[in-house]
Write a protein that holds these residues in place. Structure first.
Motif, PDB file in Angstrom:
ATOM      1  N   GLN A 166      48.141  48.842  48.986  1.00 14.28           N
ATOM      2  CA  GLN A 166      49.092  48.624  47.896  1.00 14.28           C
ATOM      3  C   GLN A 166      48.402  47.882  46.758  1.00 14.28           C
ATOM      4  OE1 GLN A 166      52.252  45.457  47.748  1.00 14.28           O
ATOM      5  NE2 GLN A 166      53.644  47.202  47.841  1.00 14.28           N
TER       6      GLN A 166
ATOM      7  N   MET B 215      42.425  54.844  43.007  1.00 14.32           N
ATOM      8  CA  MET B 215      43.460  55.772  43.465  1.00 14.32           C
ATOM      9  C   MET B 215      43.055  56.356  44.815  1.00 14.32           C
ATOM     10  SD  MET B 215      45.900  55.896  41.165  1.00 14.32           S
ATOM     11  CE  MET B 215      46.670  57.517  41.298  1.00 14.32           C
TER      12      MET B 215
ATOM     13  N   ASN C 212      49.015  59.141  47.039  1.00 15.59           N
ATOM     14  CA  ASN C 212      49.552  57.930  46.435  1.00 15.59           C
ATOM     15  C   ASN C 212      51.060  58.055  46.246  1.00 15.59           C
ATOM     16  OD1 ASN C 212      46.750  56.719  45.282  1.00 15.59           O
ATOM     17  ND2 ASN C 212      46.834  58.928  44.890  1.00 15.59           N
ATOM     18  N   ARG C 213      51.770  56.979  46.528  1.00 13.55           N
ATOM     19  CA  ARG C 213      53.191  56.912  46.212  1.00 13.55           C
ATOM     20  C   ARG C 213      53.406  55.760  45.243  1.00 13.55           C
ATOM     21  NH1 ARG C 213      57.904  58.859  48.162  1.00 13.55           N
ATOM     22  NH2 ARG C 213      56.968  59.696  50.053  1.00 13.55           N
ATOM     23  N   PHE C 214      54.155  56.047  44.156  1.00  8.78           N
ATOM     24  CA  PHE C 214      54.425  55.039  43.139  1.00  8.78           C
ATOM     25  C   PHE C 214      55.838  54.489  43.291  1.00  8.78           C
ATOM     26  CE2 PHE C 214      51.263  57.837  41.075  1.00  8.78           C
ATOM     27  CZ  PHE C 214      50.286  56.885  40.778  1.00  8.78           C
TER      28      PHE C 214
ATOM     29  N   TYR D 173      51.675  61.386  44.359  1.00 10.63           N
ATOM     30  CA  TYR D 173      50.619  62.072  43.621  1.00 10.63           C
ATOM     31  C   TYR D 173      49.408  62.208  44.541  1.00 10.63           C
ATOM     32  CZ  TYR D 173      47.009  63.120  40.184  1.00 10.63           C
ATOM     33  OH  TYR D 173      45.982  63.711  39.491  1.00 10.63           O
TER      34      TYR D 173
ATOM     35  N   VAL E 131      45.448  55.050  34.513  1.00 11.65           N
ATOM     36  CA  VAL E 131      46.853  55.286  34.830  1.00 11.65           C
ATOM     37  C   VAL E 131      47.701  54.747  33.679  1.00 11.65           C
ATOM     38  CG1 VAL E 131      48.755  54.777  36.411  1.00 11.65           C
ATOM     39  CG2 VAL E 131      46.446  55.201  37.309  1.00 11.65           C
TER      40      VAL E 131
ATOM     41  N   THR F  90      53.929  49.767  41.540  1.00 15.88           N
ATOM     42  CA  THR F  90      52.917  49.693  42.577  1.00 15.88           C
ATOM     43  C   THR F  90      52.405  51.075  42.926  1.00 15.88           C
ATOM     44  OG1 THR F  90      54.585  49.789  44.338  1.00 15.88           O
ATOM     45  CG2 THR F  90      53.903  47.608  43.590  1.00 15.88           C
ATOM     46  N   ARG F  91      51.127  51.109  43.307  1.00 19.32           N
ATOM     47  CA  ARG F  91      50.502  52.308  43.839  1.00 19.32           C
ATOM     48  C   ARG F  91      50.281  52.064  45.323  1.00 19.32           C
ATOM     49  NH1 ARG F  91      46.882  52.203  46.739  1.00 19.32           N
ATOM     50  NH2 ARG F  91      45.080  51.594  45.485  1.00 19.32           N
ATOM     51  N   ASN F  92      50.970  52.804  46.172  1.00 19.53           N
ATOM     52  CA  ASN F  92      50.940  52.594  47.621  1.00 19.53           C
ATOM     53  C   ASN F  92      50.281  53.760  48.329  1.00 19.53           C
ATOM     54  OD1 ASN F  92      52.594  50.490  46.802  1.00 19.53           O
ATOM     55  ND2 ASN F  92      53.973  50.673  48.547  1.00 19.53           N
TER      56      ASN F  92
END
Length: 816
Positions: free
Chosen positions: A353, A411, A415-417, A458, A468, A483-485
């Motif tokens: 994260q 990245m 990825n889930r935002f 993504y 980003v 957040t990028r998870n």
């Protein structure tokens, strides 16, 4: 069976070589323990004034609390495993110099609690010339100087190393936040030289290290991991004896123009890195634009087998060694560049994260002139101090077409935002990777309540670093962060907490636990947070400790999807000797006024401004009966000082004769720091004049001779014990049988579903913000009447009504 011995020999590894390979494998497993020094000098805290390159946040109106919050956020963003705190000791009888006082570590820990950050740990860096030599001279003579030199052979000087520095620093770092190697807290020491110390040989430095190790074991029950500078060997060869030190570093040398070193001692390689150096007493070298010097140093330490690497200067702007976000365009390509470089060499260059605070972006487009929120940083981006969970700042006043952008972000392949936002009306945003839109997200109205929104998935062919951008497509949402998870195989859908409310006596604890649904969710990690660390703190494992009277909200938040649960902790209120909400009977040698914006509790605090002796004094009528004895009574209050360097010895008086110097207890205050100080004075330790009576207290005074004009404030004066006040009725809290209509409200509402005992009779109505601060109070005689609180701003609050020792609470949302 036929054995092909020729083939077997091809794969046979001699035992000696196997041992070497195993050592290298073990070394590699620990090859990315990366940290940085961190100092808290008053000039660093005013860096926009003193050091113009540090302008990631506005300094003119920045509080120390906000400074620490931003530091915590930046360290977390950098991916560091630890920070080594430059604790420089203190002198109990002299004003704080604003340079590394170990008591300030509490502010850092509190900021980590508020921000729910536990990704990095805390070590100690003993800056020996300052903490040993300069601090001992300051204590003895009042002059902060390295002359005369520190006598390492004088055991009476050990108090400056232990009692007035390391002991206090360790005390202020909870065990779960201590940086440890092999289960032992790390203490790193800087240089010892004849420039600053004398009598270092004949085993005297060894004796100092042995003393520190003995005191750590006796006082805190652990054997410290001691890392010393290689030059300790030069002046005391006995430091090279087994068991004296655990590791050795070799620092760097600006004079010889090398920015990093490795030192192998007993099979442990320790590296030191600096991105640049500009100290005027040495030959300076500055990191070229793009961070080449920093990259070279990390390649030479982390990537070359150092089991521990220390980077100098997370906040050393005076020496051009800082890693913080910067507007500097000479040595930085973009604000977050050095933080991104650090993360690349950390143990998790591609974290599961990554939290992106929108106000801290590298690039932005804002269509309105000026910062309408007036917070955090200069420029046209509109930024306000947030009321959202975990504090910090958010971007406000957004318009379609505006964007925030980050460079060189790590990245993942999948990825889930998630976006944290609030909005009065529907809005939408888009997320772009390398300027290509990958998703557009509708943001429904939240009635201005902060909400986390799943912003989609993504996928990429492989992990890598990318640009980003978050763009406002429509509407005007306030955005806190996104957040990028990593993608969890089984996502978290809900979190519940073992207790939703509890009443705790001061200094007592409560272990909270969580239940995650589904039970087999891939990422089970929870972060804990408190809304008010002065009322209750919470450890990284959910252990709540009650601190002082008030209400705090404890949050348990899943890292996967930010599903949250809360528990309301109430610490029963003390009976105040004086709540400092009014000026009645208060007087001074200068004019006093009420301050309704910087109080610690209630609606106001009392403020003095001047250079005269008397600050606050009051003769009470009627007298106050504490119902305590001198054995268990404690005088507690909040005391604010704008500049302790202009204070003489501050004295406090508490008496029963209605005037000074007759029948009184008195104390000197030591260890004061700029800002708010929570004072706790035991009556058993007071100087006594005459025969003061704790059952008839009617006098209070604070005074000191000053060398200049200062501002001081006082709030929340209590006569209490270390536990809950004797004789105070314990409050019973119920979550049942009360609600507000309408909710959200425009400030006008009625109470519904009232218990029978509230059908008639007088009761007390109080409204607290989520930090536990009382912002409204009134006495109500008709429980069915309309309540109007026009003075309360928009937000989420806790409404409490109390009658006959019972209190009932509910959530109140105000939206005007």
């Amino acid at each position: 069976m036929i054995i092909d011995t020729k083939s077997m020999n091809r794969y046979f590894i001699p035992i000696g070589l196997m041992n070497i390979l195993m050592f290298l494998i073990t070394l590699n497993l620990r090859s990315q323990e990366l940290g940085a020094t961190l100092c808290w000098h008053y000039k660093e805290m005013q860096a926009g004034v003193s050091y113009p390159f540090n302008q990631s946040i506005k300094k003119a109106d920045l509080s120390e609390t906000e400074w620490w919050e931003n530091i915590v956020e930046e360290v977390e963003y950098s991916g560091l495993d630890y920070i080594a705190l430059l604790s420089r000791g203190y002198s109990p009888g002299r004003p704080d110099r604003g340079a590394g006082h170990p008591v300030k570590i509490i502010d850092l820990v509190n900021a980590m609690n508020r921000r729910a950050v536990n990704s990095f740990k805390l070590a100690i860096f003993d800056d020996c010339p300052s903490s040993w030599t300069a601090n001992s001279n300051y204590d003895k003579t009042g002059t902060y100087s390295t002359n005369p030199k520190f006598d390492c052979g004088d055991v009476n000087n050990y108090k400056y190393i232990w009692d007035l520095n390391l002991k206090e620093a360790i005390k202020n770092i909870p065990d779960e936040r201590r940086y440890k190697i092999d289960g032992r807290m790390v203490i790193i020491f800087w240089s010892v030289k004849s420039t600053w110390m004398t009598n270092m040989g004949n085993g005297n430095l060894k004796k100092i290290l042995d003393y520190i190790r003995t005191q750590c074991k006796a006082t805190y029950g652990f054997n410290p991991y001691l890392v010393i500078n290689r030059n300790w060997f030069d002046v005391d060869s006995e430091c090279n004896s087994p068991g004296v030190a655990d590791a050795v570093h070799n620092w760097f040398s600006s004079a010889n123009n090398y920015s990093f070193t490795n030192y192998n001692w007993n099979g442990k390689i320790t590296g030191v890195v600096t991105p640049g150096f500009g100290h005027p007493d040495d030959t300076p070298f500055i990191d070229p634009k793009g961070g080449q010097t920093l990259i070279q140093g990390l390649e030479g330490t982390v990537k070359s087998g150092a089991s521990l690497t220390l980077c100098e200067g997370f906040t050393d702007a005076a020496e051009s060694a800082a890693y913080w976000r910067s507007k500097d365009v000479t040595y930085y390509k973009y604000p977050n560049q050095r933080l991104n470089i650090l993360r690349k060499y950390s143990k998790t260059p591609y974290p599961d994260q990554l939290k992106l605070e929108v106000e801290a972006c590298d690039n932005y487009s804002d269509q309105s002139t000026g910062n309408s929120g007036g917070a955090f940083r200069d420029g046209d981006m509109d930024i306000a101090k947030t009321t959202d969970i975990n504090g910090g700042w958010h971007v406000t006043g957004t318009q379609a077409g505006e964007f925030m952008e980050w460079f060189e972000l790590p990245m993942l392949s999948s990825n889930r935002f998630y976006i944290r936002y609030k909005s009065e009306e529907a809005a939408s945003v888009s997320i772009s990777v390398d300027r290509t839109v990958v998703s557009e997200i509708s943001l429904p109205s939240t009635n201005n309540v902060w909400t986390t929104k799943d912003a989609g998935v993504y996928n990429m062919s492989a992990k890598g670093e990318h640009t980003v951008r978050l763009t406002i497509v429509s509407g005007s949402p306030d955005i806190n962060y996104f957040t990028r998870n990593s993608i969890s195989a089984i996502p978290v859908t809900a979190v519940s907490i073992s207790e939703t409310s509890a009443t705790l006596a001061a200094n007592s604890t409560l272990q909270l636990s969580t239940t995650i649904l589904p039970a087999n969710a891939t990422n089970q990690k929870i972060r804990w947070s408190t809304s008010n660390e002065t009322v209750a703190t919470v450890s990284t494992e959910g252990l709540v400790t009650a601190r002082s009277s008030g209400t705090a909200i404890i949050w348990a938040i899943s890292l996967d999807g930010e599903k949250a649960a809360t528990a309301q902790i109430t610490v029963p209120g003390a009976v105040f000797f004086d709540d400092c909400d009014q000026l009645t009977l208060w007087n001074s040698s200068a004019a006093l006024k009420l301050n309704d914006t910087d109080q610690k509790q209630g609606t106001n605090c009392i403020e003095f401004n001047g250079s005269t002796t008397d600050e606050f004094k009051k003769a009470f009528s009627p007298a106050y009966n504490s119902e305590l004895t001198s054995d268990n009574a404690v005088l507690k209050f909040w005391y604010y000082v704008s500049d302790v360097s202009n204070c003489g010895t501050v004295r406090v008086e508490l008496g029963s004769a209605g005037k000074a110097d007759v029948d009184e207890f008195s104390w000197p205050l030591s260890g004061l720091v700029n800002g708010w100080n929570q004072i706790s004075l035991k009556v058993s330790q007071a100087t006594i004049l005459g025969s003061p009576n704790l059952n008839a207290l009617n006098w209070f005074r604070i005074y000191n001779q000053k060398s200049g004009t200062i501002t001081t404030r006082i709030d929340g004066i209590e006569i209490t014990t270390d536990q809950v006040i004797s004789g105070v009725k314990q409050e019973v809290v119920s979550e049942k049988g009360i609600s507000v209509f309408p909710n959200p409200s425009n400030g006008v509402f009625r109470l519904k579903n009232l218990p029978a005992n509230l059908a008639s009779g007088e009761y007390e109505l109080k409204i607290f913000d989520l930090g536990g601060k009382l912002i409204y109070s009134s006495t109500i005689t008709d429980p069915l009447a309309t309540v109007q609180v026009n003075e309360i701003r928009d937000g989420i609050f806790i409404l409490q009504i109390s009658i006959e020792g019972l209190s009932y609470k509910t959530k109140l949302i105000v939206k005007k």
